[in-house]
Write a protein that holds these residues in place. Structure first.
Motif: not given
Length: 132
Positions: A52-59, A97-104, A122-125
């Motif tokens: 089963v899928a758990d928490t999605p990630d974005a990098t 587009y994609w948007y959000g906050q990141i930690l580069p 970068w990783s998603a914040a």
């Protein structure tokens, strides 16, 4: 949606944690990776493993050329605070587009016979959301 050439993409990054995202200069490449970790839920009697899928990630990454007048990535990398981020695959289709906050993070490299380059991973914040 039609296929698009990468040359029309744009990356926007805020100069400060509360600022508006602005176009980054001299960028040449970008990537976004959206994955989910999977939890093994294989039970007795199953004929194959099941997950089963758990928490999605974005990098992701972006790369370009050093411009001493534009240092938003440097500021964000050294203070460790999240920044507003927008990624447009094609500015001529601004509804996708994609948007959000990141930690580069930041890497600057140069040498004889080559331009000075800037790259960031970068990783998603926050949630990274696709619009359109």
């Amino acid at each position: 949606m039609a296929r698009v050439a990468g040359r029309m993409g744009r990356i926007y990054l805020a100069q400060t944690t509360t600022g508006q995202a602005e176009p980054m200069v001299a960028q040449a490449k970008w990537s976004i990776n959206q994955t989910s970790s999977k939890q093994d839920v294989t039970a007795l009697g199953d004929t194959t493993k099941q997950y089963v899928a758990d928490t999605p990630d974005a990098t992701g990454t972006f790369e370009g050329f050093f411009d001493d007048a534009a240092d938003s990535t440097y500021k964000a990398a050294v203070d460790g605070l999240p920044r507003r981020f927008y990624l447009y695959p094609n500015v001529n289709t601004p509804t996708v587009y994609w948007y959000g906050q990141i930690l580069p993070d930041l890497t600057i490299a140069g040498g004889v016979g080559t331009a000075v380059t800037v790259s960031s991973s970068w990783s998603a914040a926050s949630s990274i959301v696709k619009q359109g």
